[in-house]
Design a protein around this motif. Structure first.
Motif, short mmCIF file in Angstrom:
data_model
loop_
_atom_site.label_atom_id
_atom_site.label_comp_id
_atom_site.label_asym_id
_atom_site.label_seq_id
_atom_site.Cartn_x
_atom_site.Cartn_y
_atom_site.Cartn_z
N ALA A 377 17.41 44.62 -15.64
CA ALA A 377 16.42 44.21 -14.64
C ALA A 377 16.30 45.24 -13.53
O ALA A 377 15.20 45.50 -13.02
CB ALA A 377 16.79 42.84 -14.07
N THR A 378 17.41 45.85 -13.15
CA THR A 378 17.39 46.86 -12.08
C THR A 378 16.55 48.05 -12.49
O THR A 378 15.71 48.54 -11.72
CB THR A 378 18.82 47.31 -11.76
OG1 THR A 378 19.56 46.20 -11.24
CG2 THR A 378 18.82 48.42 -10.72
N GLU A 379 16.73 48.53 -13.72
CA GLU A 379 15.98 49.71 -14.19
C GLU A 379 14.49 49.42 -14.31
O GLU A 379 13.67 50.33 -14.18
CB GLU A 379 16.55 50.18 -15.53
CG GLU A 379 17.92 50.82 -15.39
CD GLU A 379 18.57 51.10 -16.72
OE1 GLU A 379 17.88 50.94 -17.76
OE2 GLU A 379 19.76 51.47 -16.74
N ARG A 380 14.13 48.17 -14.52
CA ARG A 380 12.71 47.81 -14.59
C ARG A 380 12.06 47.87 -13.22
O ARG A 380 10.89 48.23 -13.09
CB ARG A 380 12.57 46.41 -15.19
CG ARG A 380 11.14 45.99 -15.46
CD ARG A 380 11.07 44.75 -16.34
NE ARG A 380 11.77 43.60 -15.76
CZ ARG A 380 12.87 43.06 -16.26
NH1 ARG A 380 13.43 43.57 -17.34
NH2 ARG A 380 13.43 42.01 -15.67
N MET A 381 12.82 47.54 -12.17
CA MET A 381 12.26 47.50 -10.82
C MET A 381 12.47 48.79 -10.03
O MET A 381 11.62 49.18 -9.23
CB MET A 381 12.88 46.34 -10.04
CG MET A 381 12.56 44.96 -10.58
SD MET A 381 10.88 44.43 -10.27
CE MET A 381 10.97 43.94 -8.56
#
Length: 516
Positions: A377-381
């Motif tokens: 999720a972090t890499e998506r945002m």
């Protein structure tokens, strides 16, 4: 610097000044500082260490405010949890962040006990009163009374400003809640920027009815303590006239709103313009105010500046519209907040020209560190930015700019409705619906349709009981392209909302009857 230093510094400068007002207690800066130091010492004695995560599971009360700063003084990370959270979600959060302790209220002990039974964590429990709902003292819990009578010895934790200050969990509307990681430096930057454009002063008196577990409500506390101002903390906006009386009694100067609160105010027929003369400003976020609501609020509060804002938990605040721009751009959420940058990009990450929709990207020192133990999720945002040393926040929201760079919300990327081969932003339809004088609130969703792909559906709260679905469709036909006109109108007495009072498109879709 670490954020608790603002409380310590203001207590040293003006110990007698009122810091916090609640229905049960008024605390001066000196008392606030002393109580939080005593609780911090008790937490440290119980084993809470630097960077431990500690949950604050309470409603809006003085104990919650004191707990937040006590946790910071102990060198730990606070995580505010909404008092309406159910046991299964609380259990998930306890395990996810490996909570070292839970600060709660006796009335919430049954939920805490149930959550601990479901979780593998063994967090210590500190309770803000000894009387449980059954009149018994909670078993295995440490009462606040004992903590607050202990010696207020400083905790030598050795923390610095890049340590985590807070872990604030998202609502989890698309799955399990995610913990947004914010350092002391993050909240320092965000609170400095917001208080700058709101033109806050140390003599401000801010009234907050929003949950401290909601970052908009939480920042009212953080901003007040930063400024050396006064926070009036209320539990809800269920009885507006009582809140208005409180504003008059305390001489409140700042009043943060969300759109549902604005809609409630505008449905009240007995309010005269200028009825709350002490107010210097109103602010709004969570969702954009419809332009007709902005106009009517300005009529009711002629002496107050009105700030339309946009933000998200992952960076607290993104944009604000200077009040002097309201007449020229009532539909805009403004420009980037001070010391940040906001721009719109296409799917390839390239900036788009004015008038072209794209995803909003935010740069700045207030952007989160990421999601707690959730790299995917972090890499998506958080993605590489314009410079090789940074990552920037991709918000997932569609915006466009005008020729002067002012931003306009188009919709969530996931909310776009595809109908008859066309793309429809629900926000555009909702703006037209809100312009009708007989409509108080409206939310637009897409309903599966075998012919259209999705049919546009509107859930409407009306102020005019004689208003019909045909009246609304005629109104929309005059202002929208044919494929954007709702095919389904459903009247409601109220719209489904999240715990923070924001109208929920997801919950609205779940409550709609399937088309026959």
């Amino acid at each position: 610097m670490r954020f608790e230093q603002f409380l310590i510094g203001n207590a040293a400068r003006h110990a007698a000044k009122t810091a916090l007002v609640t229905d049960r207690k008024r605390l001066s800066y000196g008392e606030f500082d002393d109580l939080s130091s005593r609780l911090a010492a008790a937490l440290a004695k119980a084993g809470v260490k630097r960077n431990d995560r500690v949950l604050v599971f309470m409603d809006n009360c003085w104990e919650a405010a004191v707990s937040i700063f006590a946790i910071l003084k102990a060198g730990a990370t606070f995580s505010p949890i909404n008092a309406s959270t159910k046991a299964d979600k609380l259990a998930y959060i306890i395990d996810d962040c490996e909570a070292a302790a839970i600060l709660t209220q006796a009335k919430l002990m049954p939920v805490v006990a149930d959550a601990r039974a479901q979780s593998s964590g063994k967090a210590d429990i500190f309770v803000a009163s000894t009387a449980a709902p059954n009149g018994q003292s909670p078993a295995g819990a440490v009462p606040f009374e004992g903590c607050l009578s202990a010696e207020a010895t400083p905790v030598p934790h050795g923390g610095i400003d890049v340590d985590l200050a807070m872990l604030i969990y998202t609502s989890g509307s698309t799955g399990r809640p995610k913990g947004v990681m914010m350092t002391h430096r993050n909240i320092d930057a965000a609170s400095e920027s917001i208080t700058t454009y709101l033109r806050n002063e140390h003599d401000d008196i801010i009234l907050n009815v929003l949950p401290l577990a909601f970052d908009y409500g939480l920042y009212q506390l953080l901003m007040a303590i930063r400024l050396g101002a006064t926070l009036v903390l209320e539990k809800s906006f269920a009885f507006p006239h009582a809140i208005f009386e409180r504003i008059r009694e305390e001489g409140v100067t700042g009043f943060p709103l969300v759109p549902t609160m604005a809609a409630m105010i505008l449905q009240m027929r007995d309010l005269e313009p200028g009825f709350l003369p002490s107010l210097r400003y109103l602010s709004n976020t969570a969702a954009a105010l419809p332009p007709p609501h902005i106009a009517r609020l300005r009529e009711l509060f002629p002496g107050a500046r009105l700030y339309s804002m946009y933000g998200l938990t992952e960076c607290k605040r993104c944009t604000y519209l200077p009040p002097e721009e309201l007449d020229r751009r009532p539909g805009s959420v403004g420009i980037a907040i001070p010391n940040t940058e906001a721009f719109v990009v296409n799917d390839e990450g390239s900036r788009v020209p004015p008038g072209v929709p794209g995803e909003l990207v935010i740069r700045g020192p207030h952007v989160m560190q990421g999601y707690w133990r959730n790299d995917v999720a972090t890499e998506r945002m958080l993605r590489p930015g314009p410079n090789p040393w940074e990552k920037v926040l991709y918000t997932g929201d569609l915006f466009q700019t005008d020729e002067e760079g002012f931003l306009y919300f188009v919709g969530r990327k996931d909310d776009i409705i595809k109908t008859r081969g066309e793309k429809v932003a629900p926000k555009e339809v909702e703006t037209v619906l809100h312009a009708h004088p007989g409509i108080a609130e409206a939310v637009v969703i897409g309903m599966p349709d075998p012919v259209l792909g999705h049919a546009i559906a509107a859930l409407v709260v009306r102020t005019d009981p004689d208003l019909t679905d045909k009246d609304i469709i005629r109104h929309c036909t005059r202002h929208l392209e044919d494929f954007m006109v709702p095919k389904i109108i459903e009247f409601r007495t109220e719209l489904p909302k999240t715990d923070t009072g924001k109208v929920s498109r997801r919950l609205a879709a779940e409550t709609m009857e399937p088309a026959q």
